[in-house]
Design an enzyme around this catalytic site. Sequence first.
Site, mmCIF file in Angstrom:
data_model
loop_
_atom_site.group_PDB
_atom_site.id
_atom_site.type_symbol
_atom_site.label_atom_id
_atom_site.label_comp_id
_atom_site.label_asym_id
_atom_site.label_seq_id
_atom_site.Cartn_x
_atom_site.Cartn_y
_atom_site.Cartn_z
ATOM 1 N N GLU A 48 15.441 0.787 -9.749
ATOM 2 C CA GLU A 48 16.183 -0.512 -10.996
ATOM 3 C C GLU A 48 15.912 -1.537 -10.328
ATOM 4 O O GLU A 48 15.487 -2.980 -11.918
ATOM 5 C CB GLU A 48 17.958 0.348 -11.278
ATOM 6 C CG GLU A 48 17.707 -0.601 -12.449
ATOM 7 C CD GLU A 48 17.843 0.434 -13.827
ATOM 8 O OE1 GLU A 48 18.447 1.553 -13.453
ATOM 9 O OE2 GLU A 48 18.728 -0.406 -14.410
ATOM 10 N N ASP A 108 13.957 -4.452 -12.470
ATOM 11 C CA ASP A 108 14.776 -6.026 -13.835
ATOM 12 C C ASP A 108 14.037 -7.106 -12.874
ATOM 13 O O ASP A 108 13.788 -8.263 -14.074
ATOM 14 C CB ASP A 108 16.173 -5.690 -13.554
ATOM 15 C CG ASP A 108 16.637 -4.776 -13.890
ATOM 16 O OD1 ASP A 108 16.265 -4.179 -14.804
ATOM 17 O OD2 ASP A 108 17.854 -4.015 -13.916
ATOM 18 N N SER A 139 15.924 1.029 -19.383
ATOM 19 C CA SER A 139 15.671 -0.063 -18.199
ATOM 20 C C SER A 139 14.036 -1.077 -18.058
ATOM 21 O O SER A 139 14.750 -2.486 -17.078
ATOM 22 C CB SER A 139 16.400 0.662 -16.973
ATOM 23 O OG SER A 139 17.773 -0.013 -16.739
#
Lengths: 182, 371
Positions: free
Chosen positions: B76, B80, B280
Amino acid sequence: GVAPERDQPCRPPPGWVPAGRVSPEHDVQLTLALRQQGTARLARLVRAVSDPRSPRYGRFLSLEQLRDLVQPSPATLMTVLKWLQGHGVESCSSVATLDFLQCHMPASTAERLLPGAEFHRYLKDQRSVVRSPLPYTIPKDLAEHVDFVGGLHRFPAERNVVSRAWAKEQAEPGQPHGQRAA
Amino acid sequence: FHLGVTPSVIRKRYNMTGGDVGLLPNNSQACAQFLEQYFHQADLAEFMQLFGSSFAHHSKVDQVVGHQGWGKAGLEASLDVEYIMSTGANISTWVFSNAGRHESQEPFLAWLLLLSNMSSLPWVHSVSYGDDEDSLSSAYLQRVNVEFMKAAARGLTVLFASGDDGAGCRRVPGGNHTFRPSFPASSPYVTTVGGTSFKNPFLVTAEVTDYISGGGFSNVFPMPDYQVAAVRSFLRSAAKLPPSSYYNSSGRAYPDLAALSDNYWVVTNRVPLPWVSGTSASTPVVAGMLALVNDRRLQRGQAPLGFVNPALYQLRERGHGEALYDVTQGCHLSCLDGAVQGQGFCAGPAWDPVTGWGTPNFPRLLRALLE
């Protein structure tokens, strides 16, 4: 006392294993959200500076101006500081807007400060957290000065948004990995 | 055709050209996630080497706020950083990292304190974090909401992933089901990003809903003025709605807009990984674009966008309906029961609680938001 977060679940999420109560001298860190002033004015200001049709569109505040708008009242600051000092809590830091306090203290002090709380350790994978499985309370005369106390009930985020969706694919039996894309 | 989403696929789909890159040294963007993950600068460099040849870009995060340990990179955290720097190309990027936090700290709360303590901050923040609204106390929800107001008053644009549970589902006392909104996605003072998929997954085509895209109505925050007309229109015209007992039709509705959330390539621990999905992924993509809009606004001496929702919900009435691709096909998931049979809301014309207003058509969005 008063329970500011009576409706906050205290149970540990699945997977967090209780590992016993921490020792009385164990250092815990609490975050006190102090009651702010001017939130209604703040909401009106946000509307004005965010709406392209407003003459004040884009007229944003600096951090100092924001502080002047929301900082807690002197009564709130005095009452909270007196309460903390009364329990020997000295190691605190504030933020520029003066509406949060972060304090370090031994667990035994925290349990006296917040009657009802008990600090336990929980383990999951390689992670360890210290939380209270029981609700905390604050003295009645503090209720109008403190929104809530952080560091007791909410566990670290579990939502690995990315992998869960992926895991979902894994979890769905019989669905080959790439089928969703297909 | 393509074998999954990469920066060039995103930039092609959203009509971003080589010239759509940041030019100002004093513009910036940030991403934050709270899963105690690290990102590796070397992964970012490799990612840009593999996928960044068609546009100018930074290959390094300029500032890390918080702990950056030496453990393995997290999926993650890598995602990002890599994607906010792909649409917010050539813009200074910060990472708020909470890895290695104090064991009695709440990572998200710690981030909010940082926002209240730093006088100079990036203008745009992409945050991959969400919790079930019903798992948080009302005192906490209300106070955190005020923190988002404070950010908006300073001109920060804060974006949250709408979540990967579709409408969500929980059982209420009595045994009935109801949808389960996510927070902070349900705060009226953040911009919430949903997710889509390509209609044909291996071509750059039109988009349909990603069935995991979070969306719905808050049970805590009333519907803000800026979206009343849009949401009312949806509730009035939707071909099919779940039973009204499943959601609070007068609550803050979300998401506000969406972007691709399906089958991303991410480099993590030196390995390029396919099939990475979730809101996300879509959130940093939108965040990077808004940071680029800020770059142009600042060049013109205009203020940064700040809290962008009021402007976003006015685009259509101001004649800028083309600024977003309207996603009208598909539904998202929800309770597996006889009443809704796993289906939540469905996409429709204009705003809907699966993809919001749709996905950015960058040049048109830029023109609209420069006005």
